[in-house]
Design a protein around this motif. Structure first.
Motif, PDB file in Angstrom:
ATOM      1  N   LYS A 246      -3.218 -15.093 -11.843  1.00 55.23           N
ATOM      2  CA  LYS A 246      -3.037 -15.691 -10.518  1.00 55.23           C
ATOM      3  C   LYS A 246      -1.549 -15.870 -10.201  1.00 55.23           C
ATOM      4  O   LYS A 246      -1.085 -15.589  -9.103  1.00 55.23           O
ATOM      5  CB  LYS A 246      -3.745 -17.047 -10.477  1.00 55.23           C
ATOM      6  CG  LYS A 246      -4.499 -17.283  -9.177  1.00 55.23           C
ATOM      7  CD  LYS A 246      -5.512 -18.402  -9.294  1.00 55.23           C
ATOM      8  CE  LYS A 246      -4.852 -19.769  -9.352  1.00 55.23           C
ATOM      9  NZ  LYS A 246      -5.792 -20.847  -9.647  1.00 55.23           N
ATOM     10  N   GLU A 247      -0.792 -16.288 -11.206  1.00 60.59           N
ATOM     11  CA  GLU A 247       0.636 -16.530 -10.980  1.00 60.59           C
ATOM     12  C   GLU A 247       1.410 -15.237 -10.754  1.00 60.59           C
ATOM     13  O   GLU A 247       2.359 -15.186  -9.989  1.00 60.59           O
ATOM     14  CB  GLU A 247       1.235 -17.261 -12.192  1.00 60.59           C
ATOM     15  CG  GLU A 247       0.883 -18.743 -12.270  1.00 60.59           C
ATOM     16  CD  GLU A 247       1.704 -19.424 -13.346  1.00 60.59           C
ATOM     17  OE1 GLU A 247       2.891 -19.695 -13.117  1.00 60.59           O
ATOM     18  OE2 GLU A 247       1.147 -19.657 -14.434  1.00 60.59           O
ATOM     19  N   LEU A 248       0.987 -14.170 -11.473  1.00 55.67           N
ATOM     20  CA  LEU A 248       1.779 -12.930 -11.441  1.00 55.67           C
ATOM     21  C   LEU A 248       1.399 -11.983 -10.307  1.00 55.67           C
ATOM     22  O   LEU A 248       2.238 -11.228  -9.814  1.00 55.67           O
ATOM     23  CB  LEU A 248       1.614 -12.177 -12.778  1.00 55.67           C
ATOM     24  CG  LEU A 248       2.208 -12.837 -14.024  1.00 55.67           C
ATOM     25  CD1 LEU A 248       1.966 -11.962 -15.242  1.00 55.67           C
ATOM     26  CD2 LEU A 248       3.708 -13.062 -13.848  1.00 55.67           C
ATOM     27  N   ILE A 249       0.116 -12.030  -9.932  1.00 55.80           N
ATOM     28  CA  ILE A 249      -0.408 -10.962  -9.078  1.00 55.80           C
ATOM     29  C   ILE A 249       0.295 -10.908  -7.713  1.00 55.80           C
ATOM     30  O   ILE A 249       0.480  -9.824  -7.143  1.00 55.80           O
ATOM     31  CB  ILE A 249      -1.952 -11.080  -8.943  1.00 55.80           C
ATOM     32  CG1 ILE A 249      -2.562  -9.716  -8.626  1.00 55.80           C
ATOM     33  CG2 ILE A 249      -2.378 -12.139  -7.928  1.00 55.80           C
ATOM     34  CD1 ILE A 249      -4.037  -9.620  -8.945  1.00 55.80           C
ATOM     35  N   THR A 250       0.767 -12.059  -7.223  1.00 50.34           N
ATOM     36  CA  THR A 250       1.407 -12.062  -5.891  1.00 50.34           C
ATOM     37  C   THR A 250       2.768 -11.363  -5.926  1.00 50.34           C
ATOM     38  O   THR A 250       3.259 -10.903  -4.903  1.00 50.34           O
ATOM     39  CB  THR A 250       1.604 -13.513  -5.390  1.00 50.34           C
ATOM     40  OG1 THR A 250       2.264 -14.228  -6.427  1.00 50.34           O
ATOM     41  CG2 THR A 250       0.283 -14.177  -5.045  1.00 50.34           C
ATOM     42  N   MET A 251       3.381 -11.297  -7.119  1.00 46.66           N
ATOM     43  CA  MET A 251       4.709 -10.657  -7.214  1.00 46.66           C
ATOM     44  C   MET A 251       4.615  -9.153  -7.500  1.00 46.66           C
ATOM     45  O   MET A 251       5.603  -8.442  -7.423  1.00 46.66           O
ATOM     46  CB  MET A 251       5.520 -11.316  -8.343  1.00 46.66           C
ATOM     47  CG  MET A 251       5.953 -12.728  -8.051  1.00 46.66           C
ATOM     48  SD  MET A 251       7.023 -13.326  -9.359  1.00 46.66           S
ATOM     49  CE  MET A 251       5.856 -13.873 -10.563  1.00 46.66           C
ATOM     50  N   ALA A 252       3.406  -8.695  -7.874  1.00 47.67           N
ATOM     51  CA  ALA A 252       3.254  -7.302  -8.323  1.00 47.67           C
ATOM     52  C   ALA A 252       3.302  -6.330  -7.162  1.00 47.67           C
ATOM     53  O   ALA A 252       2.839  -6.643  -6.060  1.00 47.67           O
ATOM     54  CB  ALA A 252       1.935  -7.156  -9.082  1.00 47.67           C
ATOM     55  N   LEU A 265      -0.479  -4.776 -14.062  1.00 53.06           N
ATOM     56  CA  LEU A 265       0.328  -5.122 -12.893  1.00 53.06           C
ATOM     57  C   LEU A 265       1.666  -4.396 -12.989  1.00 53.06           C
ATOM     58  O   LEU A 265       2.307  -4.411 -14.039  1.00 53.06           O
ATOM     59  CB  LEU A 265       0.588  -6.633 -12.836  1.00 53.06           C
ATOM     60  CG  LEU A 265      -0.614  -7.575 -12.939  1.00 53.06           C
ATOM     61  CD1 LEU A 265      -0.170  -9.014 -12.693  1.00 53.06           C
ATOM     62  CD2 LEU A 265      -1.691  -7.211 -11.947  1.00 53.06           C
ATOM     63  N   SER A 266       2.072  -3.745 -11.895  1.00 52.98           N
ATOM     64  CA  SER A 266       3.368  -3.050 -11.880  1.00 52.98           C
ATOM     65  C   SER A 266       4.347  -3.847 -11.029  1.00 52.98           C
ATOM     66  O   SER A 266       3.962  -4.405  -9.990  1.00 52.98           O
ATOM     67  CB  SER A 266       3.222  -1.658 -11.267  1.00 52.98           C
ATOM     68  OG  SER A 266       2.258  -0.939 -11.980  1.00 52.98           O
ATOM     69  N   PHE A 267       5.600  -3.863 -11.469  1.00 54.06           N
ATOM     70  CA  PHE A 267       6.629  -4.618 -10.758  1.00 54.06           C
ATOM     71  C   PHE A 267       7.844  -3.716 -10.530  1.00 54.06           C
ATOM     72  O   PHE A 267       8.171  -2.880 -11.382  1.00 54.06           O
ATOM     73  CB  PHE A 267       7.078  -5.833 -11.583  1.00 54.06           C
ATOM     74  CG  PHE A 267       5.969  -6.829 -11.809  1.00 54.06           C
ATOM     75  CD1 PHE A 267       5.808  -7.913 -10.964  1.00 54.06           C
ATOM     76  CD2 PHE A 267       5.079  -6.654 -12.858  1.00 54.06           C
ATOM     77  CE1 PHE A 267       4.777  -8.826 -11.161  1.00 54.06           C
ATOM     78  CE2 PHE A 267       4.047  -7.556 -13.056  1.00 54.06           C
ATOM     79  CZ  PHE A 267       3.888  -8.643 -12.210  1.00 54.06           C
ATOM     80  N   ALA A 268       8.495  -3.932  -9.383  1.00 51.44           N
ATOM     81  CA  ALA A 268       9.730  -3.199  -9.113  1.00 51.44           C
ATOM     82  C   ALA A 268      10.841  -3.717 -10.027  1.00 51.44           C
ATOM     83  O   ALA A 268      10.756  -4.845 -10.518  1.00 51.44           O
ATOM     84  CB  ALA A 268      10.113  -3.404  -7.655  1.00 51.44           C
ATOM     85  N   LYS A 276      11.219 -14.408 -13.523  1.00 53.44           N
ATOM     86  CA  LYS A 276      10.022 -15.233 -13.285  1.00 53.44           C
ATOM     87  C   LYS A 276       8.863 -14.759 -14.153  1.00 53.44           C
ATOM     88  O   LYS A 276       8.153 -15.559 -14.758  1.00 53.44           O
ATOM     89  CB  LYS A 276       9.611 -15.135 -11.803  1.00 53.44           C
ATOM     90  CG  LYS A 276      10.500 -15.939 -10.865  1.00 53.44           C
ATOM     91  CD  LYS A 276       9.940 -15.837  -9.454  1.00 53.44           C
ATOM     92  CE  LYS A 276      10.913 -16.432  -8.446  1.00 53.44           C
ATOM     93  NZ  LYS A 276      10.611 -16.042  -7.085  1.00 53.44           N
ATOM     94  N   VAL A 277       8.681 -13.424 -14.193  1.00 55.24           N
ATOM     95  CA  VAL A 277       7.562 -12.866 -14.969  1.00 55.24           C
ATOM     96  C   VAL A 277       7.735 -13.215 -16.450  1.00 55.24           C
ATOM     97  O   VAL A 277       6.789 -13.646 -17.118  1.00 55.24           O
ATOM     98  CB  VAL A 277       7.474 -11.328 -14.774  1.00 55.24           C
ATOM     99  CG1 VAL A 277       6.496 -10.709 -15.762  1.00 55.24           C
ATOM    100  CG2 VAL A 277       7.067 -11.000 -13.347  1.00 55.24           C
ATOM    101  N   ASP A 278       8.953 -13.075 -16.956  1.00 60.18           N
ATOM    102  CA  ASP A 278       9.189 -13.377 -18.379  1.00 60.18           C
ATOM    103  C   ASP A 278       8.883 -14.836 -18.684  1.00 60.18           C
ATOM    104  O   ASP A 278       8.291 -15.151 -19.717  1.00 60.18           O
ATOM    105  CB  ASP A 278      10.638 -13.057 -18.770  1.00 60.18           C
ATOM    106  CG  ASP A 278      10.839 -11.567 -18.975  1.00 60.18           C
ATOM    107  OD1 ASP A 278       9.828 -10.851 -19.087  1.00 60.18           O
ATOM    108  OD2 ASP A 278      12.002 -11.114 -19.004  1.00 60.18           O
ATOM    109  N   SER A 279       9.271 -15.738 -17.761  1.00 59.58           N
ATOM    110  CA  SER A 279       9.050 -17.162 -18.069  1.00 59.58           C
ATOM    111  C   SER A 279       7.555 -17.484 -18.031  1.00 59.58           C
ATOM    112  O   SER A 279       7.089 -18.338 -18.772  1.00 59.58           O
ATOM    113  CB  SER A 279       9.860 -18.072 -17.148  1.00 59.58           C
ATOM    114  OG  SER A 279       9.277 -18.092 -15.873  1.00 59.58           O
TER     115      SER A 279
END
Ligand SMILES: Nc1ncnc2c1ncn2[C@@H]1O[C@H](COP(=O)(O)OP(=O)(O)OP(=O)(O)O)[C@@H](O)[C@H]1O
Ligand SMILES: [Mg+2]
Length: 310
Positions: A246-252, A265-268, A276-279
């Motif tokens: 839930k926390e990560l999906i909005t940034m993906a 999940l893929s991230f730019a 943020k993802v690492d923390s």
């Protein structure tokens, strides 16, 4: 048995002799190195030479030329066998034995002291989720259950190196997910893993190194991140991590869900997002993996074979 390279082959070749016919060259000058601590995927289409290589590494057949070293010793060294867990491509089990009886025989052959044996057997059956079937006859097991027993015997001796020929064969999506977790937990304990497979999405998820064979020849080998190139990064989230998801999906930038419930999940490439993802992931369970994004292994595999066949 310390060695920085756990498997090394040098110009390994195998010609199968055939009656009244020219011999079949199954392996042609294979040179690979498997670093200690790696999870190494050994890939190639049917007939590429994977099982042939594995059989030579386990000294089940002799190479026609070249050399093979396992844990720093020639593959025919007997002592080294005690440090390797092995799953053959077509394991034969005695159907009349129970899971426990079979593993007890394996334990005796591995010279595990009788005082430790029962606890080890119970532990490996728990790891492969076969505890409820401990006393059932192997003859009544499904293909996937047999595969789990095969993996259980391979890890029974707490090996330094696992050599597994198509361990994912016959496993359902849950079984595949569990297998991947077993491999990663073995790696975390310091075990190196070398396995063949055709399930490229699973290989991509857990392997840090791969080699691709075709017609007995090595097409490429190395670190997955180096072979596939990278731009951005990906997070692999096993099932039952809904809070993190839930926390990560909005940034993906892209998301997909596999049939076993794993999310990718893929991230730019962006330092702020990465921070943020690492923390978030470092607070979460250790089974969540952050990896460089790159061409899919499946695409790379087909592209490499196509180039070879042209
Ligand atoms: N005992 C044998 N006698 C003759 N030829 C064999 C023998 N075993 C394997 N071969 C041949 O050697 C080649 C490599 O076979 P191998 O079993 O190593 O392939 P593989 O990569 O493991 O394939 P798969 O993905 O189907 O398991 C094939 O052409 C096969 O027909
Ligand atoms: Mg094979």
């Amino acid at each position: 048995m310390g060695a920085e390279v756990v498997i090394r082959t040098e110009n390994l070749s195998k010609v199968y002799k055939r009656l009244f016919k020219k011999g079949k060259k199954a392996l042609d000058s294979l040179t690979i190195s498997v670093p200690k601590g790696a999870v190494y995927g050994f890939l190639g289409p049917n007939g590429a030479g994977k099982t042939t290589t594995i059989k030579i590494l386990m000294d089940l057949i002799k190479a026609s030329s070249g050399s093979a070293y396992v844990l720093g010793k020639p593959s025919y060294n007997v002592e080294v066998k005690g440090y390797i867990g092995f799953l053959p491509d077509a394991p034969a089990f005695s159907p009349q034995l129970s899971a426990y009886e079979f593993l007890n025989i394996c334990g005796k052959l591995l010279k595990i002291p009788s005082t430790e044996r029962a606890a080890r057997i119970e532990h490996v059956l728990e790891v492969v989720k076969m505890s409820p079937h401990t006393r059932e006859k192997i003859g009544s097991f499904s293909r996937g259950m047999l595969q789990r027993i095969g993996v259980a015997q391979a890890i029974l001796n707490q090996p330094q190196l696992l050599i597994l020929d198509e361990p994912l064969l016959g496993l359902d999506p849950y079984g595949r997910q569990e297998f991947k977790q077993i491999i990663l937990s073995q790696q975390a304990k310091g075990t190196s893993v070398f396995f063949s497979s055709h399930i490229l999405s699973d290989v991509e998820e857990i392997c840090d190194h791969v080699a691709i064979l075709n017609n007995g020849k090595l097409l490429c080998a190395g670190r997955v991140d180096d072979l596939l190139g990278s731009s951005g990064f990906r997070v692999i989230i096993p099932p039952n991590n809904d809070e993190v998801l839930k926390e990560l999906i909005t940034m993906a930038s892209d998301t997909s869900r596999k049939d076993d419930g794993t999310w990718l999940l893929s991230f730019a490439q962006d330092d702020e997002i990465r921070g943020k993802v690492d923390s978030i992931t470092c607070k979460a369970s250790g089974s969540i993996k952050v990896k460089a994004a790159h061409e899919k292994l499946e695409d790379f595999f087909f592209r490499t074979l196509k180039e070879d066949n042209n």
